[in-house]
Write an enzyme that holds these catalytic residues in place. Structure first.
Site, short mmCIF file in Angstrom:
data_model
loop_
_atom_site.label_atom_id
_atom_site.label_comp_id
_atom_site.label_asym_id
_atom_site.label_seq_id
_atom_site.Cartn_x
_atom_site.Cartn_y
_atom_site.Cartn_z
N GLY A 208 34.86 48.68 36.97
CA GLY A 208 33.66 48.34 37.74
C GLY A 208 33.57 49.07 39.05
O GLY A 208 34.26 50.06 39.30
N GLY A 210 33.65 49.33 43.27
CA GLY A 210 34.44 48.79 44.38
C GLY A 210 35.78 49.49 44.50
O GLY A 210 36.15 50.31 43.66
N GLY A 211 36.51 49.16 45.57
CA GLY A 211 37.76 49.85 45.89
C GLY A 211 38.86 49.59 44.86
O GLY A 211 39.60 50.50 44.47
N ILE A 212 38.97 48.34 44.40
CA ILE A 212 40.11 48.00 43.53
C ILE A 212 40.07 48.76 42.19
O ILE A 212 41.09 49.31 41.77
CB ILE A 212 40.20 46.47 43.32
CG1 ILE A 212 40.54 45.80 44.66
CG2 ILE A 212 41.24 46.12 42.27
CD1 ILE A 212 40.53 44.28 44.63
N GLU A 231 30.31 50.99 31.99
CA GLU A 231 28.93 51.10 32.50
C GLU A 231 28.83 52.30 33.44
O GLU A 231 27.99 53.16 33.32
CB GLU A 231 28.61 49.80 33.22
CG GLU A 231 27.41 49.84 34.10
CD GLU A 231 27.31 48.55 34.93
OE1 GLU A 231 27.79 47.50 34.47
OE2 GLU A 231 26.79 48.61 36.05
N GLY A 329 26.99 44.77 35.67
CA GLY A 329 27.51 44.58 34.30
C GLY A 329 28.75 43.72 34.26
O GLY A 329 29.50 43.77 33.28
N LYS A 354 39.02 39.28 55.61
CA LYS A 354 38.85 39.04 57.04
C LYS A 354 37.35 38.97 57.30
O LYS A 354 36.62 39.93 57.07
CB LYS A 354 39.45 40.20 57.82
CG LYS A 354 40.97 40.13 57.87
CD LYS A 354 41.49 40.57 59.23
CE LYS A 354 42.92 40.15 59.40
NZ LYS A 354 43.85 41.25 59.50
N1 COA Z 1 33.96 35.63 52.04
C1 COA Z 1 33.27 36.33 52.97
N2 COA Z 1 33.24 37.68 53.01
C2 COA Z 1 33.92 38.34 52.05
C3 COA Z 1 34.65 37.69 51.07
C4 COA Z 1 34.67 36.27 51.08
N3 COA Z 1 35.33 35.58 50.16
N4 COA Z 1 35.22 38.61 50.26
C5 COA Z 1 34.86 39.81 50.72
N5 COA Z 1 34.08 39.65 51.80
C6 COA Z 1 33.49 40.72 52.61
C7 COA Z 1 34.54 41.73 52.99
O1 COA Z 1 35.20 41.32 54.20
C8 COA Z 1 33.70 42.96 53.20
O2 COA Z 1 33.03 42.87 54.45
P1 COA Z 1 32.91 44.12 55.44
O3 COA Z 1 32.05 45.10 54.66
O4 COA Z 1 32.24 43.54 56.63
O5 COA Z 1 34.31 44.58 55.66
C9 COA Z 1 32.63 42.82 52.14
O6 COA Z 1 32.60 41.45 51.78
C10 COA Z 1 32.91 43.66 50.89
O7 COA Z 1 34.14 43.32 50.36
P2 COA Z 1 34.99 44.39 49.53
O8 COA Z 1 36.10 43.64 48.90
O9 COA Z 1 35.33 45.56 50.38
O10 COA Z 1 33.91 44.87 48.47
P3 COA Z 1 33.92 46.05 47.42
O11 COA Z 1 33.17 47.19 47.94
O12 COA Z 1 35.29 46.31 46.88
O13 COA Z 1 33.04 45.40 46.24
C11 COA Z 1 32.22 43.54 44.95
C12 COA Z 1 33.43 44.18 45.65
C13 COA Z 1 32.72 42.28 44.27
C14 COA Z 1 31.14 43.20 45.94
C15 COA Z 1 31.68 44.56 43.89
O14 COA Z 1 32.69 44.85 42.99
C16 COA Z 1 30.48 44.01 43.13
O15 COA Z 1 29.38 44.11 43.59
N6 COA Z 1 30.73 43.44 41.93
C17 COA Z 1 29.65 42.89 41.09
C18 COA Z 1 29.16 43.90 40.07
C19 COA Z 1 30.19 44.33 39.09
O16 COA Z 1 31.33 43.87 39.09
N7 COA Z 1 29.81 45.23 38.20
C20 COA Z 1 30.72 45.69 37.17
C21 COA Z 1 30.27 46.85 36.41
S1 COA Z 1 30.01 48.34 37.43
#
Ligand code: COA
Length: 432
Positions: A208, A210-212, A231, A329, A354
């Site tokens: 998917g 994101g960073g992980i 996807e 997705g 954080k």
């Molecule tokens: N409560 C409040 N804020 C939170 C949080 C929580 N539980 N978890 C994360 N955050 C904040 C982080 O601090 C970060 O904030 P910042 O930008 O101010 O530093 C922000 O949310 C983003 O977190 P991060 O973990 O860096 O996001 P990411 O870029 O790795 O994306 C998702 C993670 C989950 C948002 C992303 O994977 C997504 O949109 N997933 C849904 C769609 C998907 O999975 N599609 C799959 C097929 S492509």
């Protein structure tokens, strides 16, 4: 035969109350969208649907244009989430494989604006970086406009269209938008390691956004004969192909081919996919259909989430009521993978985040494994469909477990400093 027009001429085609759909992400037709605000004095109530827009368009963001332009998006970007309160921006809830299909049931666009590579000698051009819903919109829209760009890769699959099917072309030569390859941190690497231990040679992978997921790709280079049915085609997949870990040889669907619905990554990725017959960009309605995904034996989906509650509900797209991204997705791929013979789905997250304290620059650390999702949080993956959850503290499998078991499993991978508090809350609720 499509007619070549300038951006000014394209702007002149737009009328009051028109409903426009733009291509997804790098395929958004940015020459036209960059200047769309200029027709503000001439038109009323124009609606534009986008999906993960990569540019900061004035019509979309600046308050002075918000009475003229309504903006909808299937997946929010930074800009959309920051300007949501302008009042003209709305989110379209969706599973990505239904994005175009369900929208068309609701409303048919007057205008489609997107991108394409240059036509070949037979007049066929490729929709290049996205085949999520674009072709369906082209078939239905009254007016189709494509920005044709020699810098966009000519990708293969079912996204070729003949120039006779398009009304207007705009010649452009801007750079292709890139998603830089960010380096993994220690937590990413630990998560990558936990997931890599549960991935076998010959598995078929979806990663998917994101960073992980990038870090997980880095952890898979020692595997053999991996396949790709995903996807989003990322730079991580290209590296796995180039290192020999991905061969697609063991795939039970589209053997020998990498399958995706859109691509977003570095310029190296775009060079790699250009005219590459080993890569198929197929209609997102097909690629992400859980029944299609499930035809790949050993399908593995790897996505990430914002928070997960102690019963396994994953909120992956909002921070409380604030829309952050979209379901995309996530549910498609997680449920699709679990339909597959020997399929598995992973939701990976850091154990903590954080977060900014209201009205201050101060940040506090909170657990991302929580007794309750935040008020207004959108559930992207239902607890009925969740399988593995992974943090830097390990991987646990929730599939088939009861709530009592889930609570204990999730506490075991929460950050140690939050475990007692989580247990206390779970007892108070009555889960354990
Ligand atoms: N409560 C409040 N804020 C939170 C949080 C929580 N539980 N978890 C994360 N955050 C904040 C982080 O601090 C970060 O904030 P910042 O930008 O101010 O530093 C922000 O949310 C983003 O977190 P991060 O973990 O860096 O996001 P990411 O870029 O790795 O994306 C998702 C993670 C989950 C948002 C992303 O994977 C997504 O949109 N997933 C849904 C769609 C998907 O999975 N599609 C799959 C097929 S492509």
């Amino acid at each position: 035969m499509a007619k070549k027009i300038t951006v000014d001429e394209a702007l002149n085609l737009i009328k009051d109350q028109d409903y426009m759909v733009a291509g997804m992400a790098a395929s958004e037709g940015r020459a036209l969208l960059t200047r769309l605000h200029e027709i503000q004095d001439r038109v009323n109530k124009v609606t534009v649907d986008l999906c993960l827009p990569l540019s900061s368009y004035k019509f979309m963001l600046e308050k002075q244009y918000s009475d003229t332009f309504n903006v909808n998006s299937w997946f929010f970007s930074n800009d959309l989430r920051r300007n949501f309160k302008n009042g003209n921006i709305s989110f379209i809830p969706n599973h990505l494989h239904f994005a175009g299909v369900r929208r068309l049931d609701h409303k048919v666009p007057n205008i489609f604006i997107g991108n394409a590579s240059m036509p070949d000698e037979n007049g066929y051009l490729s929709l290049s970086l996205s085949n999520v819903y674009e072709k369906k919109m082209i078939e239905k829209a009254e007016i189709t406009i494509l920005e044709i760009n020699p810098n966009f890769p000519r990708t293969l699959g079912d996204l070729l269209v003949h120039e006779s099917e398009i009304d207007y072309f705009i010649d452009v030569d801007y750079d292709v938008p890139v998603l830089p390859d960010s380096p993994s941190n220690e937590k990413d690497k630990m998560i990558g390691k936990h997931i890599a231990e549960l991935i076998h040679d010959g598995d078929c992978i979806q990663l998917g956004i994101g960073g992980i997921p990038n870090a997980v790709a880095d952890a898979l280079h020692d595997k053999k004969d991996l396949g790709v049915h995903t996807e989003m085609l990322t730079t991580g997949f290209m590296k796995l192909y180039k290192s020999g870990a991905v061969t697609n040889k063991k795939k039970t669907l589209h053997n020998g081919k990498m399958v995706a619905a859109f691509a977003l990554g570095t310029n190296e990725l775009y060079e790699f996919i250009d005219n590459n017959e080993d890569i198929l960009l197929l209609d997102g309605n097909y690629v992400n259909d859980p029944c299609v995904i499930g035809k790949n034996e050993n399908q593995v989906s790897i996505n990430t989430t914002i928070e997960v509650d102690l019963t396994g509900q994953c909120c992956s797209e909002s921070i409380g009521t604030v829309q952050f991204s979209g379901t995309g997705g996530q549910s498609d791929t997680a449920t699709g993978a679990q339909r597959a013979k020997n399929g598995r789905s992973f939701i990976a997250l850091y154990s903590t985040a954080k977060v900014r304290v209201k009205d201050s620059e101060e940040r506090v650390e909170i657990s991302k494994i929580v007794p309750y999702l935040k008020r207004g949080a959108a559930v992207s993956l239902s607890r009925n469909d969740v399988d593995y959850i992974v943090t830097e503290y390990g991987a646990v499998r929730l599939r088939g477990t009861n709530i009592k078991e889930r609570v204990e499993l999730l506490i075991s991978i929460a950050h140690p400093k939050f475990r007692d508090e989580l247990r206390k809350e779970a007892q108070e609720i009555g889960y354990i």
